[in-house]
Scaffold this active site. Structure first.
Site, mmCIF file in Angstrom:
data_model
loop_
_atom_site.group_PDB
_atom_site.id
_atom_site.type_symbol
_atom_site.label_atom_id
_atom_site.label_comp_id
_atom_site.label_asym_id
_atom_site.label_seq_id
_atom_site.Cartn_x
_atom_site.Cartn_y
_atom_site.Cartn_z
ATOM 1 N N TYR A 207 -1.777 -0.731 10.672
ATOM 2 C CA TYR A 207 -1.861 -0.945 9.221
ATOM 3 C C TYR A 207 -0.562 -0.487 8.530
ATOM 4 O O TYR A 207 0.010 -1.229 7.724
ATOM 5 C CB TYR A 207 -3.069 -0.197 8.643
ATOM 6 C CG TYR A 207 -3.310 -0.494 7.179
ATOM 7 C CD1 TYR A 207 -3.787 -1.739 6.773
ATOM 8 C CD2 TYR A 207 -3.055 0.452 6.191
ATOM 9 C CE1 TYR A 207 -4.001 -2.030 5.426
ATOM 10 C CE2 TYR A 207 -3.273 0.170 4.844
ATOM 11 C CZ TYR A 207 -3.753 -1.065 4.472
ATOM 12 O OH TYR A 207 -3.962 -1.356 3.139
ATOM 13 N N SER B 126 0.858 -1.191 0.000
ATOM 14 C CA SER B 126 0.000 0.000 0.000
ATOM 15 C C SER B 126 0.889 1.235 0.000
ATOM 16 O O SER B 126 2.046 1.175 0.441
ATOM 17 C CB SER B 126 -0.862 -0.006 1.269
ATOM 18 O OG SER B 126 -1.457 1.251 1.472
HETATM 19 N N1 LIG Z 1 -8.816 -0.853 -1.232
HETATM 20 C C1 LIG Z 1 -7.777 -0.063 -1.060
HETATM 21 O O1 LIG Z 1 -7.899 1.174 -1.126
HETATM 22 C C2 LIG Z 1 -6.407 -0.653 -0.815
HETATM 23 C C3 LIG Z 1 -5.305 0.202 -0.911
HETATM 24 C C4 LIG Z 1 -4.033 -0.310 -0.686
HETATM 25 C C5 LIG Z 1 -3.860 -1.642 -0.407
HETATM 26 N N2 LIG Z 1 -4.951 -2.455 -0.316
HETATM 27 C C6 LIG Z 1 -4.712 -3.870 0.009
HETATM 28 O O2 LIG Z 1 -5.361 -4.690 -0.936
HETATM 29 C C7 LIG Z 1 -5.672 -5.951 -0.342
HETATM 30 C C8 LIG Z 1 -7.127 -6.307 -0.649
HETATM 31 O O3 LIG Z 1 -7.970 -5.362 -0.029
HETATM 32 P P1 LIG Z 1 -9.398 -4.948 -0.618
HETATM 33 O O4 LIG Z 1 -9.431 -3.478 -0.690
HETATM 34 O O5 LIG Z 1 -9.714 -5.733 -1.819
HETATM 35 O O6 LIG Z 1 -10.339 -5.337 0.625
HETATM 36 P P2 LIG Z 1 -11.464 -6.467 0.792
HETATM 37 O O7 LIG Z 1 -12.491 -6.360 -0.266
HETATM 38 O O8 LIG Z 1 -11.893 -6.349 2.216
HETATM 39 O O9 LIG Z 1 -10.670 -7.836 0.563
HETATM 40 C C9 LIG Z 1 -9.859 -8.422 1.537
HETATM 41 C C10 LIG Z 1 -9.663 -9.870 1.173
HETATM 42 O O10 LIG Z 1 -8.760 -10.464 2.110
HETATM 43 C C11 LIG Z 1 -9.332 -11.661 2.591
HETATM 44 N N3 LIG Z 1 -8.899 -11.924 3.956
HETATM 45 C C12 LIG Z 1 -8.959 -11.103 5.034
HETATM 46 N N4 LIG Z 1 -8.501 -11.726 6.118
HETATM 47 C C13 LIG Z 1 -8.148 -12.986 5.731
HETATM 48 C C14 LIG Z 1 -7.622 -14.103 6.407
HETATM 49 N N5 LIG Z 1 -7.353 -14.080 7.726
HETATM 50 N N6 LIG Z 1 -7.389 -15.238 5.686
HETATM 51 C C15 LIG Z 1 -7.654 -15.298 4.362
HETATM 52 N N7 LIG Z 1 -8.137 -14.252 3.666
HETATM 53 C C16 LIG Z 1 -8.392 -13.111 4.346
HETATM 54 C C17 LIG Z 1 -10.842 -11.458 2.520
HETATM 55 O O11 LIG Z 1 -11.490 -12.705 2.351
HETATM 56 P P3 LIG Z 1 -12.321 -13.509 3.475
HETATM 57 O O12 LIG Z 1 -12.908 -12.479 4.393
HETATM 58 O O13 LIG Z 1 -13.331 -14.264 2.675
HETATM 59 O O14 LIG Z 1 -11.314 -14.388 4.136
HETATM 60 C C18 LIG Z 1 -10.957 -10.665 1.219
HETATM 61 O O15 LIG Z 1 -11.008 -11.522 0.112
HETATM 62 C C19 LIG Z 1 -5.381 -5.790 1.168
HETATM 63 O O16 LIG Z 1 -4.124 -6.375 1.457
HETATM 64 C C20 LIG Z 1 -5.320 -4.287 1.355
HETATM 65 O O17 LIG Z 1 -4.507 -3.903 2.440
HETATM 66 C C21 LIG Z 1 -6.222 -1.998 -0.515
#
Ligand SMILES: NC(=O)c1ccc[n+]([C@@H]2O[C@H](COP(=O)([O-])OP(=O)(O)OC[C@H]3O[C@@H](n4cnc5c(N)ncnc54)[C@H](OP(=O)(O)O)[C@@H]3O)[C@@H](O)[C@H]2O)c1
Length: 247
Positions: free
Chosen positions: A146, A133
Site C-alpha cells: 500500500y 494518502s
Molecule cells: N479511507 C481512508 O482512510 C483513506 C485514507 C487515505 C487514502 N484513501 C484512498 O481513498 C481512495 C478511496 O478509498 P475509500 O476509503 O473510499 O475506500 P472504499 O470505500 O473501499 O472505496 C474504494 C473504491 O474504489 C473502487 N475500486 C476498487 N478497486 C477497483 C477496480 N479494480 N476498478 C475500479 N474501481 C475500483 C471501489 O469500487 P468497486 O468495488 O465498485 O469497483 C470503490 O468505489 C483509495 O484510493 C484509498 O487508498 C483512503
C-alpha cells in the site's frame, strides 16, 4: 469523472459535487451502487451517468470516458480515486498481492489519466486529482504494498504536474489521513485523528476548488508524518514499529 465512485470517499465526493451543481461521470465495478448514486445525484438537478469498468483495464476506462463525453460533454476534472487498502506483513506478502495493489492503485490511475489528458491538453483546461494518502510519505508497518503504491502515485502525479505547467491542465494530489469508509471499517489498530467521511469529503472538494497542488490532512497527522521524513532511519524504525496502524 470520478473513479472508485461506488462507495466511501468517491461516493461522498460525487454527492458533494452534485450538491454544488457539477455533472458527474462515475466509474467503478459495482453497478447497483453506481445506479443508486446516479439517482441521488439527479435529485440534486445535475446530470449523472455511470460506467462499470475495472481501472486496470485501460480500454474499458477509455470507453467509460468516451461514454461520459458523449452524454455530458468534455471532462473538466478527473478524480483518480479508485483504490484498495490491504494489510500485508513482509513475511506473508506475495508478488501477486503486491501486483494487485499496485495494478489498481497506481496503474488504474495511469489508465484514468490516459483516458482524459489528451482532450484536456487540446482544450488547454482541466484538472487531474490523485487520491494518494499520508501513507505515501514513509513506509509503514505491515503496509509495504500500500505505501509503495501511494508513494508511486504521488510521484507520478508530481511529475505530471511539472510537465503540464503552462498547458492549462492543473494537478492536485490529495494525501488524506484516516477517514471512516469500508477501507478503514473493521480495523482494530489505532487510527489517530480518524475523520468522519463528510468532513473529509468537504476538505477534499475545497482543496480541488482552490486548485491546491498538494493537500495533506488532517493537519495534526500530516505534520507528524511530514516531520518523520527528517528522522534518521533508526529513530523512525523504532517509532514506526511501536505505532503500527495495522493489527
Ligand atoms: N479511507 C481512508 O482512510 C483513506 C485514507 C487515505 C487514502 N484513501 C484512498 O481513498 C481512495 C478511496 O478509498 P475509500 O476509503 O473510499 O475506500 P472504499 O470505500 O473501499 O472505496 C474504494 C473504491 O474504489 C473502487 N475500486 C476498487 N478497486 C477497483 C477496480 N479494480 N476498478 C475500479 N474501481 C475500483 C471501489 O469500487 P468497486 O468495488 O465498485 O469497483 C470503490 O468505489 C483509495 O484510493 C484509498 O487508498 C483512503
Amino acid at each position: 469523472m470520478i473513479t472508485g465512485a461506488s462507495s466511501g470517499i468517491g461516493r461522498g465526493l460525487a454527492l458533494e459535487i452534485a450538491a454544488r451543481g457539477g455533472h458527474l461521470g462515475l466509474l467503478a465495478r459495482r453497478e447497483d451502487l453506481l445506479e443508486k448514486i446516479v439517482d441521488e445525484a439527479k435529485k440534486r438537478n445535475v446530470k449523472a451517468v455511470f460506467a462499470t469498468a475495472d481501472v486496470r483495464d485501460a480500454n474499458a476506462v477509455r470507453e467509460a470516458a468516451n461514454h461520459f463525453r458523449k452524454k455530458l460533454g468534455p471532462i473538466d476534472i478527473l478524480i483518480a480515486n479508485a483504490g484498495i487498502g490491504t494489510a500485508d506483513h513482509a513475511v506473508s506478502l506475495t508478488p501477486e498481492h503486491a501486483a494487485t495493489v499496485i495494478g489498481i492503485n497506481v496503474l488504474g490511475a495511469v489508465n484514468s489519466v490516459a483516458a482524459v489528458l489528451p482532450e484536456m491538453v487540446e482544450r488547454k483546461r482541466g484538472r487531474l486529482v490523485a487520491m494518494s494518502s499520508l501513507a505515501a510519505y514513509r513506509g509503514l508497518a505491515k503496509s509495504a504494498a500500500y505505501c509503495a503504491s501511494k508513494a508511486a502515485l504521488t510521484a507520478y502525479f508530481e511529475s505530471l504536474r511539472i510537465d503540464l505547467r503552462h498547458t492549462g491542465v492543473g494537478v492536485t494530489i490529495i494525501h488524506p489521513g484516516f477517514i471512516k469508509t469500508d477501507l478503514t471499517a473493521g480495523r482494530h489498530a489505532k487510527m489517530p485523528y480518524l475523520m468522519e467521511l463528510d468532513d473529509g469529503v468537504r476538505k477534499i472538494v475545497s482543496a480541488i476548488e482552490k486548485e491546491k497542488k498538494i493537500y495533506a490532512f488532517p493537519w495534526q497527522l500530516a505534520t507528524i508524518v511530514r516531520s518523520s521524513m527528517l528522522m534518521p532511519a533508526a529513530m523512525y524504525d523504532w517509532i514506526a514499529e511501536r505505532n503500527s496502524f495495522r493489527e
